[in-house]
Structures are given as structure tokens and as C-alpha cells.
Design an enzyme around this catalytic site. Structure first.
Site, PDB file in Angstrom:
ATOM      1  N   SER A 197      -1.718  71.672 -53.277  1.00 13.42           N
ATOM      2  CA  SER A 197      -3.171  71.551 -53.127  1.00 13.42           C
ATOM      3  C   SER A 197      -3.877  71.471 -54.479  1.00 13.42           C
ATOM      4  O   SER A 197      -3.345  71.912 -55.502  1.00 13.42           O
ATOM      5  CB  SER A 197      -3.713  72.736 -52.324  1.00 13.42           C
TER       6      SER A 197
HETATM    7  N1  SAM Z   1       0.828  76.190 -50.461  1.00 15.65           N
HETATM    8  C1  SAM Z   1       1.478  74.993 -50.891  1.00 15.65           C
HETATM    9  C2  SAM Z   1       1.625  74.906 -52.379  1.00 15.65           C
HETATM   10  O1  SAM Z   1       1.190  75.811 -53.091  1.00 15.65           O
HETATM   11  O2  SAM Z   1       2.209  73.909 -52.822  1.00 15.65           O
HETATM   12  C3  SAM Z   1       0.850  73.741 -50.330  1.00 15.65           C
HETATM   13  C4  SAM Z   1       1.138  73.588 -48.916  1.00 15.65           C
HETATM   14  S1  SAM Z   1       1.062  71.988 -48.228  1.00 15.65           S
HETATM   15  C5  SAM Z   1      -0.633  71.584 -48.412  1.00 15.65           C
HETATM   16  C6  SAM Z   1       1.245  72.499 -46.508  1.00 15.65           C
HETATM   17  C7  SAM Z   1       2.633  72.981 -46.183  1.00 15.65           C
HETATM   18  O3  SAM Z   1       2.594  73.580 -44.881  1.00 15.65           O
HETATM   19  C8  SAM Z   1       3.660  71.863 -46.103  1.00 15.65           C
HETATM   20  O4  SAM Z   1       4.719  72.147 -46.984  1.00 15.65           O
HETATM   21  C9  SAM Z   1       4.109  71.886 -44.649  1.00 15.65           C
HETATM   22  O5  SAM Z   1       5.473  71.544 -44.466  1.00 15.65           O
HETATM   23  C10 SAM Z   1       3.826  73.336 -44.272  1.00 15.65           C
HETATM   24  N2  SAM Z   1       3.695  73.602 -42.828  1.00 15.65           N
HETATM   25  C11 SAM Z   1       3.094  72.858 -41.873  1.00 15.65           C
HETATM   26  N3  SAM Z   1       3.173  73.489 -40.676  1.00 15.65           N
HETATM   27  C12 SAM Z   1       3.843  74.658 -40.883  1.00 15.65           C
HETATM   28  C13 SAM Z   1       4.250  75.741 -40.044  1.00 15.65           C
HETATM   29  N4  SAM Z   1       3.986  75.789 -38.746  1.00 15.65           N
HETATM   30  N5  SAM Z   1       4.912  76.772 -40.624  1.00 15.65           N
HETATM   31  C14 SAM Z   1       5.210  76.762 -41.949  1.00 15.65           C
HETATM   32  N6  SAM Z   1       4.860  75.770 -42.779  1.00 15.65           N
HETATM   33  C15 SAM Z   1       4.183  74.730 -42.269  1.00 15.65           C
END
Ligand code: SAM
Length: 214
Positions: free
Chosen positions: A61
């Protein structure tokens, strides 16, 4: 590239200038080396004012968004925090500087493994990594002082509210798959208070209490 200099500029020009003032949060952003969390061929853009791709269609992000969500948790240092959506591991690394223990859940195993390896290099050792559907929370270590969801939610996942301590805070983007509003849920006894702040755009939260995978 002078990453240290770029990181200090990121804090001044992107974070402080937009109103984040908690000195502990600012210190964490000054310390954590964001460039090691992005793919090698993108390191020179690591401190830019935007989200970046990290593979598997996912993103790290925008620095300001990470800071705004972190500030909303109002951490003092002795908390246990659950993060849903490990992605690159950067948000977990920031949280690890601000509370006692972080549990981070990612549904894409390869991303989780990559994030784990990068965090091992930093020596931050108060983070537990879990693979799975974070919309269910992580009951094994509940209740939590803070929960942060870093993917866009169609609605507030009830298991996360249930796993929040009294006086705990849940920070998450809620809305459509195209745009969401940063929302903070505050638990006060039997009352659940919600407050909306800034508009944001996140990749979708996929899972039982999120969006369906297409
Ligand atoms: N916090 C992260 C960082 O610092 O890089 C950015 C996260 S990215 C915007 C969103 C993440 O949420 C993705 O890696 C995606 O695979 C994960 N995601 C989506 N649905 C999810 C779920 N139900 N449980 C865990 N992770 C999930």
C-alpha cells in the site's frame, strides 16, 4: 540511491504533511526500510507516494495509507495486534515497532513465505505468520487490542469484531471493489461504534466474510 534520505523525505512530505503526528508512528516509518519489501526492480520507487505491485496481483500500500491506518490503532506499546493481508510484510514490520506482538495472516502462501524471509533479515522477532482466510480472524490468539485489515471489505467481518478486546480498535477499508472508506470500529462494552475517515482503494479481501473469489 540514498534510501535513508528518501525515507526521511517520505515521512516529511507524504506523512507529516498530511496530518499524521504521533511521534512513535513517525519513528517507525523513519526506521523500517521499505525498499527491502518491494520487488528488486522497483526499489528505486519504494519511497514514492503510491502503492506498488508485489506479484500475484497484489500490492504494497501507499506509505500514507499504511501510516493513516496505523495511526488509527492508537498503539502505546503493550498491545497484541492482528493484521489481515500480510502482502509484502511492510505493514507488519511497522506494527512490530509499535506493539508487543503482531499476528499476520495471508491467504497466498507464496507471498507469506516471501514476507517471512524479508522480515527475518530485519531481525524483527515479534511477528507470527499464519496462512489462511483472515476474514475468520485468528481465534487462537484472540482477543486482540487492535485488528487491521489491509484489503477492501464488502462489510465489517463479524468474527473480527468478536475477536476484539473491550476498548479495542478494528481498522479496515469498507466499500465496493472499486472504492472504499477507511473505517474504524471501536468496542466499548456492548456498544460498537464506527467512524469513517478517508476514501481509499484496496485490492479485495477474499474469503468467507469477504468477497467471493472469481
Ligand atoms: N499489508 C500489506 C503490505 O504491507 O504489503 C498489503 C496488503 S495487500 C494491499 C492485500 C493483501 O491481502 C494481499 O496480499 C491479499 O492476498 C491479502 N488477502 C486478501 N484476502 C485475504 C484473506 N481473506 N485473508 C488473508 N489475506 C487476504
Amino acid at each position: 540511491m540514498d534510501y535513508d534520505k528518501l525515507r526521511q523525505q517520505m515521512v516529511d512530505l507524504q506523512i507529516i504533511s498530511r496530518g499524521i503526528s504521533d511521534p512513535r508512528v513517525l519513528d517507525a516509518f523513519r526506521r523500517v526500510p521499505r525498499h527491502i519489501f518491494v520487488p528488486e526492480d522497483m526499489r528505486d520507487s519504494a519511497y514514492s507516494d503510491c502503492a506498488l505491485p508485489i506479484g500475484n496481483g497484489q500490492t504494497i500500500s501507499q506509505p500514507y495509507m499504511v501510516a493513516a491506518m496505523t495511526a488509527q490503532l492508537k498503539l502505546k506499546g503493550n498491545e497484541t495486534v492482528l493484521e489481515i493481508g500480510t502482502g509484502s510484510g511492510y505493514q507488519a514490520a511497522i506494527l512490530s515497532q509499535l506493539c508487543q506482538r503482531v499476528i499476520t495472516i495471508e491467504r497466498v502462501e507464496s507471498l507469506l513465505e516471501k514476507a517471512k524471509k524479508i522480515i527475518q533479515q530485519t531481525g524483527y522477532n515479534n511477528i507470527k505468520f499464519v496462512t489462511g482466510d483472515g476474514t475468520l480472524g485468528y481465534p487462537d490468539s484472540a482477543p486482540y487490542d487492535g485488528i487491521i485489515v489491509t484489503a477492501g471489505c464488502p462489510r465489517i467481518p463479524q468474527p473480527l469484531v468478536d475477536q476484539l478486546k473491550d476498548k479495542g480498535r478494528l481498522v479496515l477499508p469498507v466499500g465496493s471493489t472499486y472504492q472504499q472508506v477507511l473505517t474504524t470500529v471501536f468496542k466499548a462494552g456492548n456498544e460498537i461504534l464506527t467512524e469513517e475517515s478517508i476514501p481509499c482503494v484496496f485490492v479485495p479481501l477474499i474469503g468467507k466474510f469477504g468477497w467471493r473469489e472469481v
